[in-house]
Each structure stands twice: as C-alpha cells, then as structure tokens.
Design an enzyme around this catalytic site. Structure first.
Site, PDB file in Angstrom:
ATOM      1  N   CYS A  61       0.849  -1.190   0.000  1.00  0.00           N
ATOM      2  CA  CYS A  61       0.000   0.000   0.000  1.00  0.00           C
ATOM      3  C   CYS A  61       0.889   1.245   0.000  1.00  0.00           C
ATOM      4  O   CYS A  61       1.771   1.395   0.844  1.00  0.00           O
ATOM      5  CB  CYS A  61      -0.901  -0.027   1.229  1.00  0.00           C
ATOM      6  SG  CYS A  61      -1.704   1.546   1.558  1.00  0.00           S
ATOM      7  N   CYS A  68       0.807   3.153   3.339  1.00  0.00           N
ATOM      8  CA  CYS A  68       1.537   2.425   4.389  1.00  0.00           C
ATOM      9  C   CYS A  68       3.034   2.627   4.197  1.00  0.00           C
ATOM     10  O   CYS A  68       3.781   2.793   5.161  1.00  0.00           O
ATOM     11  CB  CYS A  68       1.216   0.939   4.355  1.00  0.00           C
ATOM     12  SG  CYS A  68      -0.362   0.509   5.094  1.00  0.00           S
ATOM     13  N   ASP A  75      -0.086  16.712  -0.510  1.00  0.00           N
ATOM     14  CA  ASP A  75      -0.460  15.925  -1.692  1.00  0.00           C
ATOM     15  C   ASP A  75       0.541  16.211  -2.819  1.00  0.00           C
ATOM     16  O   ASP A  75       0.930  17.353  -3.057  1.00  0.00           O
ATOM     17  CB  ASP A  75      -1.887  16.298  -2.137  1.00  0.00           C
ATOM     18  CG  ASP A  75      -2.457  15.279  -3.103  1.00  0.00           C
ATOM     19  OD1 ASP A  75      -3.428  14.579  -2.725  1.00  0.00           O
ATOM     20  OD2 ASP A  75      -1.951  15.168  -4.249  1.00  0.00           O
ATOM     21  N   HIS A 132      -6.189   3.365   0.994  1.00  0.00           N
ATOM     22  CA  HIS A 132      -5.825   3.497   2.418  1.00  0.00           C
ATOM     23  C   HIS A 132      -6.525   4.796   2.813  1.00  0.00           C
ATOM     24  O   HIS A 132      -6.233   5.854   2.225  1.00  0.00           O
ATOM     25  CB  HIS A 132      -4.297   3.596   2.549  1.00  0.00           C
ATOM     26  CG  HIS A 132      -3.789   3.778   3.947  1.00  0.00           C
ATOM     27  ND1 HIS A 132      -2.791   3.001   4.501  1.00  0.00           N
ATOM     28  CD2 HIS A 132      -4.116   4.675   4.917  1.00  0.00           C
ATOM     29  CE1 HIS A 132      -2.537   3.408   5.732  1.00  0.00           C
ATOM     30  NE2 HIS A 132      -3.339   4.433   6.005  1.00  0.00           N
ATOM     31  N   HIS A 155      -7.905   8.219   3.677  1.00  0.00           N
ATOM     32  CA  HIS A 155      -7.190   9.494   3.832  1.00  0.00           C
ATOM     33  C   HIS A 155      -8.180  10.636   3.770  1.00  0.00           C
ATOM     34  O   HIS A 155      -9.159  10.587   3.035  1.00  0.00           O
ATOM     35  CB  HIS A 155      -6.102   9.651   2.765  1.00  0.00           C
ATOM     36  CG  HIS A 155      -6.565   9.384   1.367  1.00  0.00           C
ATOM     37  ND1 HIS A 155      -6.696   8.108   0.857  1.00  0.00           N
ATOM     38  CD2 HIS A 155      -6.957  10.214   0.383  1.00  0.00           C
ATOM     39  CE1 HIS A 155      -7.130   8.171  -0.379  1.00  0.00           C
ATOM     40  NE2 HIS A 155      -7.315   9.446  -0.704  1.00  0.00           N
TER      41      HIS A 155
HETATM   42  P1  5GP Z   1      -7.872   9.856  -3.737  1.00  0.00           P
HETATM   43  O1  5GP Z   1      -8.009  10.108  -5.225  1.00  0.00           O
HETATM   44  O2  5GP Z   1      -7.624   8.390  -3.449  1.00  0.00           O
HETATM   45  O3  5GP Z   1      -8.956  10.428  -2.902  1.00  0.00           O
HETATM   46  O4  5GP Z   1      -6.576  10.645  -3.300  1.00  0.00           O
HETATM   47  C1  5GP Z   1      -5.294  10.147  -3.433  1.00  0.00           C
HETATM   48  C2  5GP Z   1      -4.391  11.335  -3.397  1.00  0.00           C
HETATM   49  O5  5GP Z   1      -3.083  10.875  -3.178  1.00  0.00           O
HETATM   50  C3  5GP Z   1      -4.365  12.127  -4.711  1.00  0.00           C
HETATM   51  O6  5GP Z   1      -4.767  13.464  -4.455  1.00  0.00           O
HETATM   52  C4  5GP Z   1      -2.921  12.021  -5.185  1.00  0.00           C
HETATM   53  O7  5GP Z   1      -2.445  13.212  -5.758  1.00  0.00           O
HETATM   54  C5  5GP Z   1      -2.186  11.678  -3.898  1.00  0.00           C
HETATM   55  N1  5GP Z   1      -0.995  10.872  -4.103  1.00  0.00           N
HETATM   56  C6  5GP Z   1      -0.891   9.763  -4.878  1.00  0.00           C
HETATM   57  N2  5GP Z   1       0.363   9.259  -4.821  1.00  0.00           N
HETATM   58  C7  5GP Z   1       1.049  10.066  -3.973  1.00  0.00           C
HETATM   59  C8  5GP Z   1       2.406  10.054  -3.523  1.00  0.00           C
HETATM   60  O8  5GP Z   1       3.206   9.210  -3.866  1.00  0.00           O
HETATM   61  N3  5GP Z   1       2.767  11.046  -2.657  1.00  0.00           N
HETATM   62  C9  5GP Z   1       1.877  12.010  -2.243  1.00  0.00           C
HETATM   63  N4  5GP Z   1       2.343  12.951  -1.393  1.00  0.00           N
HETATM   64  N5  5GP Z   1       0.600  12.054  -2.661  1.00  0.00           N
HETATM   65  C10 5GP Z   1       0.193  11.088  -3.517  1.00  0.00           C
HETATM   66 ZN    ZN Z   2      -2.131   1.173   3.791  1.00  0.00          ZN
END
Ligand code: 5GP
Ligand code: ZN
Length: 162
Positions: free
Chosen positions: A52, A55, A78, A146, A148
């Site tokens: 993950c 994680c 982000d 995961h 968030h």
């Molecule tokens: P979701 O779309 O699942 O609600 O949000 C996932 C968020 O994680 C996205 O806004 C994406 O830009 C961010 N994200 C994805 N991979 C990474 C990473 O490797 N590092 C950081 N800091 N943010 C990430």
């Molecule tokens: Zn996780």
C-alpha cells in the site's frame, strides 16, 4: 529457499515496486503517461499492507513532505495539489476505505477531522474556510486504497464538486 536467494528476490521486488512508484508519480503529474501492471503482478509475495502506497509513506519507505505525525496519524502534502493547501491525513493503521472502518475506529476518525481543523488553523484558514474530503471507492474518485482525509484551502472551492 536459501537466505541469499530470498534476500535477492526481496531486493528485486523492492526495485520493481520503486520503479512502479516513479511511474505512478509521473502518471499523476502527466495523466497521459501510462501506468503499468498492479503490484500483484510484480510481487510473488503480494502483501496488501506493505504494497500500500500510504503504508509505505507512513513507514518512510517512500519520501513525502510530512506536515504532522503522532502515534496514530501521519499527514503530508499531496503530490498533485488541487489548492494552495492540500494536505492528506492518514491513519497509521491500514484501513482500505470508509466501508472498512469499525466502531473501534470512531475515535481515530474524530482525531483525523480535528487534526484537519488544527492544520488549517495553523495556516490561517480557520475563518476564511477549508474543505475536508474523504473519497470512498471508484465512483467518488478514490485512487489510493488506504483511508485518507484531504484538507484543501487557499482558494475559493466550488460547490457542487465535480
Ligand atoms: P484519492 O483520489 O484516493 O482520494 O486521493 C489520493 C491522493 O493521493 C491524490 O490526491 C494524489 O495526488 C495523492 N498521491 C498519490 N500518490 C502520492 C504520492 O506518492 N505522494 C503524495 N504525497 N501524494 C500522492
Ligand atoms: Zn495502507
């Protein structure tokens, strides 16, 4: 399996996972960049927790811009910010989606929400306003499985969201 062979296999898997992460970041920054296979196809010993992304960020295996940490939570900027402030608050324990939370985690979710307010206040957004978002599953746009909490502030945020 001999110890040396196991360790070399592990190194190989970690190398492939690192390459996959770099490709994932490139895809976020340039959506036309292709994504490869998922890690189940890369790792012969697929482990949903240690594969993950968040994680691995919590464990420090993947670098992040940390903004807060305590014994239960980790928060970082982000990688693809959608507002001048775009922080993600994650529980250190792996919970894939909101659907997987149990009553025992009610306090944890409360801590996430109150931490969002505290981080927004630290940056001067308590009065002007900030938005908190939990995306759950594909139709809501969840891409990292995961739990968030997104915390966004620093510009006028439209409603309804897209
Ligand atoms: P979701 O779309 O699942 O609600 O949000 C996932 C968020 O994680 C996205 O806004 C994406 O830009 C961010 N994200 C994805 N991979 C990474 C990473 O490797 N590092 C950081 N800091 N943010 C990430
Ligand atoms: Zn996780």
């Amino acid at each position: 399996m001999a110890i040396a062979a196991r360790s070399s296999l592990l190194q190989h898997v970690q190398h492939l996972q690192h390459l996959q992460h770099l490709q994932h970041v490139q895809h976020l920054q340039h959506p036309s960049a292709p994504l490869s296979t998922d890690c189940r196809q890369i790792s012969p010993v697929y482990n949903p927790v240690m594969s993950c992304l968040f994680c691995r960020i919590v464990a420090g295996e993947i670098p992040s811009s940390k903004v807060y940490e305590d014994d239960r939570l980790f928060a970082f900027t982000d990688i693809n910010p959608q507002a001048p402030m775009h922080v993600l608050i994650v529980p250190k324990v792996h919970v894939a989606t909101l659907n997987d939370l149990t009553a025992g985690e009610d306090g944890l979710v409360g801590q996430m929400v109150r931490r969002a307010a505290a981080l927004a206040a630290e940056r001067g957004f308590a009065q002007s306003g900030f938005r908190t978002v939990f995306n759950c599953n594909a139709a809501a746009g969840q891409t990292v499985f995961h739990v968030h909490l997104h915390v966004l502030a620093g510009r006028t945020l439209a409603w309804p969201p897209g």
